[in-house]
Structure formats: structure tokens, C-alpha cells
Design a protein around this motif. Sequence first.
Motif, PDB file in Angstrom:
ATOM      1  N   LYS A 117      -1.315  12.971   8.785  1.00  0.00           N
ATOM      2  CA  LYS A 117      -0.185  13.901   8.907  1.00  0.00           C
ATOM      3  C   LYS A 117       0.396  14.242   7.543  1.00  0.00           C
ATOM      4  CE  LYS A 117       1.134  12.353  13.531  1.00  0.00           C
ATOM      5  NZ  LYS A 117       2.181  11.678  14.319  1.00  0.00           N
ATOM      6  N   VAL A 118       0.500  13.249   6.674  1.00  0.00           N
ATOM      7  CA  VAL A 118       1.025  13.491   5.330  1.00  0.00           C
ATOM      8  C   VAL A 118       0.006  14.256   4.492  1.00  0.00           C
ATOM      9  CG1 VAL A 118       1.808  12.399   3.188  1.00  0.00           C
ATOM     10  CG2 VAL A 118       2.580  11.507   5.388  1.00  0.00           C
ATOM     11  N   ALA A 119      -1.264  13.921   4.638  1.00  0.00           N
ATOM     12  CA  ALA A 119      -2.317  14.529   3.828  1.00  0.00           C
ATOM     13  C   ALA A 119      -2.421  16.042   4.017  1.00  0.00           C
ATOM     14  CB  ALA A 119      -3.662  13.882   4.139  1.00  0.00           C
ATOM     15  N   VAL A 120      -2.055  16.543   5.185  1.00  0.00           N
ATOM     16  CA  VAL A 120      -2.186  17.981   5.442  1.00  0.00           C
ATOM     17  C   VAL A 120      -0.922  18.775   5.120  1.00  0.00           C
ATOM     18  CG1 VAL A 120      -3.993  17.652   7.168  1.00  0.00           C
ATOM     19  CG2 VAL A 120      -1.604  17.767   7.898  1.00  0.00           C
ATOM     20  N   LEU A 121       0.097  18.123   4.565  1.00  0.00           N
ATOM     21  CA  LEU A 121       1.292  18.870   4.152  1.00  0.00           C
ATOM     22  C   LEU A 121       0.939  19.813   3.007  1.00  0.00           C
ATOM     23  CD1 LEU A 121       4.003  16.043   4.131  1.00  0.00           C
ATOM     24  CD2 LEU A 121       3.789  17.925   5.770  1.00  0.00           C
ATOM     25  N   PRO A 122       1.505  21.013   3.004  1.00  0.00           N
ATOM     26  CA  PRO A 122       1.241  21.937   1.892  1.00  0.00           C
ATOM     27  C   PRO A 122       1.647  21.307   0.558  1.00  0.00           C
ATOM     28  CG  PRO A 122       2.412  23.050   3.673  1.00  0.00           C
ATOM     29  CD  PRO A 122       2.403  21.584   4.006  1.00  0.00           C
ATOM     30  N   THR A 123       0.883  21.526  -0.448  1.00  0.00           N
ATOM     31  CA  THR A 123       1.075  21.039  -1.833  1.00  0.00           C
ATOM     32  C   THR A 123       1.012  19.518  -1.952  1.00  0.00           C
ATOM     33  OG1 THR A 123       3.509  20.904  -1.843  1.00  0.00           O
ATOM     34  CG2 THR A 123       2.516  23.056  -2.369  1.00  0.00           C
ATOM     35  N   CYS A 124       0.382  18.852  -0.990  1.00  0.00           N
ATOM     36  CA  CYS A 124       0.245  17.394  -1.025  1.00  0.00           C
ATOM     37  C   CYS A 124      -1.154  17.036  -1.501  1.00  0.00           C
ATOM     38  CB  CYS A 124       0.502  16.823   0.355  1.00  0.00           C
ATOM     39  SG  CYS A 124       0.563  15.027   0.384  1.00  0.00           S
ATOM     40  N   GLN A 125      -1.246  16.045  -2.389  1.00  0.00           N
ATOM     41  CA  GLN A 125      -2.536  15.582  -2.902  1.00  0.00           C
ATOM     42  C   GLN A 125      -2.609  14.068  -2.774  1.00  0.00           C
ATOM     43  OE1 GLN A 125      -2.106  17.085  -6.905  1.00  0.00           O
ATOM     44  NE2 GLN A 125      -3.677  18.617  -6.500  1.00  0.00           N
ATOM     45  N   PHE A 126      -3.753  13.580  -2.280  1.00  0.00           N
ATOM     46  CA  PHE A 126      -3.977  12.144  -2.208  1.00  0.00           C
ATOM     47  C   PHE A 126      -4.157  11.605  -3.617  1.00  0.00           C
ATOM     48  CE2 PHE A 126      -6.800   8.453  -1.868  1.00  0.00           C
ATOM     49  CZ  PHE A 126      -6.053   7.670  -1.012  1.00  0.00           C
ATOM     50  N   ASN A 127      -3.531  10.455  -3.898  1.00  0.00           N
ATOM     51  CA  ASN A 127      -3.606   9.867  -5.230  1.00  0.00           C
ATOM     52  C   ASN A 127      -4.448   8.589  -5.252  1.00  0.00           C
ATOM     53  OD1 ASN A 127      -2.178   7.891  -7.352  1.00  0.00           O
ATOM     54  ND2 ASN A 127      -2.122  10.005  -8.125  1.00  0.00           N
ATOM     55  N   ARG A 128      -4.138   7.646  -4.347  1.00  0.00           N
ATOM     56  CA  ARG A 128      -4.884   6.389  -4.346  1.00  0.00           C
ATOM     57  C   ARG A 128      -4.551   5.583  -3.082  1.00  0.00           C
ATOM     58  NH1 ARG A 128      -0.565   5.864  -7.561  1.00  0.00           N
ATOM     59  NH2 ARG A 128       0.753   4.046  -7.402  1.00  0.00           N
ATOM     60  N   HIS A 129      -5.357   4.541  -2.863  1.00  0.00           N
ATOM     61  CA  HIS A 129      -5.156   3.604  -1.760  1.00  0.00           C
ATOM     62  C   HIS A 129      -5.197   2.192  -2.324  1.00  0.00           C
ATOM     63  CE1 HIS A 129      -5.599   1.691   2.201  1.00  0.00           C
ATOM     64  NE2 HIS A 129      -6.438   0.887   1.566  1.00  0.00           N
ATOM     65  N   PHE A 130      -4.329   1.330  -1.820  1.00  0.00           N
ATOM     66  CA  PHE A 130      -4.417  -0.087  -2.174  1.00  0.00           C
ATOM     67  C   PHE A 130      -3.869  -0.916  -1.025  1.00  0.00           C
ATOM     68  CE2 PHE A 130      -0.267   1.211  -3.762  1.00  0.00           C
ATOM     69  CZ  PHE A 130       0.572   0.147  -3.484  1.00  0.00           C
ATOM     70  N   GLU A 131      -4.205  -2.194  -1.029  1.00  0.00           N
ATOM     71  CA  GLU A 131      -3.732  -3.132  -0.019  1.00  0.00           C
ATOM     72  C   GLU A 131      -2.856  -4.188  -0.684  1.00  0.00           C
ATOM     73  OE1 GLU A 131      -7.006  -4.730   2.172  1.00  0.00           O
ATOM     74  OE2 GLU A 131      -7.964  -2.761   2.289  1.00  0.00           O
ATOM     75  N   SER A 132      -1.778  -4.542  -0.004  1.00  0.00           N
ATOM     76  CA  SER A 132      -0.874  -5.573  -0.496  1.00  0.00           C
ATOM     77  C   SER A 132      -0.181  -6.217   0.700  1.00  0.00           C
ATOM     78  CB  SER A 132       0.162  -4.946  -1.440  1.00  0.00           C
ATOM     79  OG  SER A 132       1.066  -5.921  -1.901  1.00  0.00           O
ATOM     80  N   ASN A 133      -0.138  -7.532   0.723  1.00  0.00           N
ATOM     81  CA  ASN A 133       0.510  -8.280   1.803  1.00  0.00           C
ATOM     82  C   ASN A 133      -0.003  -7.868   3.183  1.00  0.00           C
ATOM     83  OD1 ASN A 133       2.121  -9.667  -0.066  1.00  0.00           O
ATOM     84  ND2 ASN A 133       3.642  -8.040  -0.035  1.00  0.00           N
ATOM     85  N   ASN A 134      -1.302  -7.682   3.308  1.00  0.00           N
ATOM     86  CA  ASN A 134      -1.949  -7.284   4.566  1.00  0.00           C
ATOM     87  C   ASN A 134      -1.479  -5.928   5.084  1.00  0.00           C
ATOM     88  OD1 ASN A 134      -3.571  -9.599   4.762  1.00  0.00           O
ATOM     89  ND2 ASN A 134      -1.885 -10.751   5.673  1.00  0.00           N
ATOM     90  N   LEU A 135      -0.973  -5.093   4.192  1.00  0.00           N
ATOM     91  CA  LEU A 135      -0.555  -3.737   4.548  1.00  0.00           C
ATOM     92  C   LEU A 135      -1.341  -2.739   3.707  1.00  0.00           C
ATOM     93  CD1 LEU A 135       3.311  -4.240   4.704  1.00  0.00           C
ATOM     94  CD2 LEU A 135       1.791  -3.820   6.651  1.00  0.00           C
TER      95      LEU A 135
END
Length: 101
Positions: free
Chosen positions: A74-92
Motif C-alpha cells: 500500500k505504501v509502495a504504490v503511493l505517488p512519488t514514493c520510492q523503496f529504499n531498503r529492508h532490514f530486520e530488527s527484534n524479529n520485526l
Amino acid sequence: MPSRLELQTLFENLLGSRNVYFRPPESVKMKYPAIVYGLENIENTFADDGVYLSQRKYSVTVIDGDPDSSIVNKVAVLPTCQFNRHFESNNLNHDVFILHF
């Protein structure tokens, strides 16, 4: 120019809850899934010796225990939105985006 409160409302509607935090202090106990965002930069375009256009750039992080969270899409398809990175922390899972708003 849209206000930050309009962005807050947009995120709350996307998430379907009020677990949306603008630069939360460490003392805040967050509930998940959540969206955390903060002002990253203000980009100005100049013309005729003045600011012609001013656009705010926000860092937006979707935090969820589900690695296949629908909120990320849902966030990824917002106008002018760009994915930057993914990481995991504290099982989240944390998916970070840059949004011009």
C-alpha cells in the motif's frame, strides 16, 4: 502544499489503525504493525531569485512482524514514493521508503 497532518491521516487510513508515529521518542511504546515517519529533507526549486517550489521529503518505515505485509504494498504504490531498503530488527521487518509530499 499538503500538511504533515494530512500525511498522518493518509497513513492511518492505509494502516487501518492509529499506529502511525511521527519521530517517536524512545519512551513511546509502539504497537505493531506500525508506520514511523520523519522529515528527511526539504527540496527547494528556485526561480526569479526566490523559491518557486518547496517539496518535503519524508523517510517512511513500515514495521511489521509479517514478512509479506500488505501494508508495504500500500505504501509502495503511493505517488512519488520510492523503496529504499529492508532490514530486520527484534524479529520485526522494517521496510523503508522515501516519500515526496
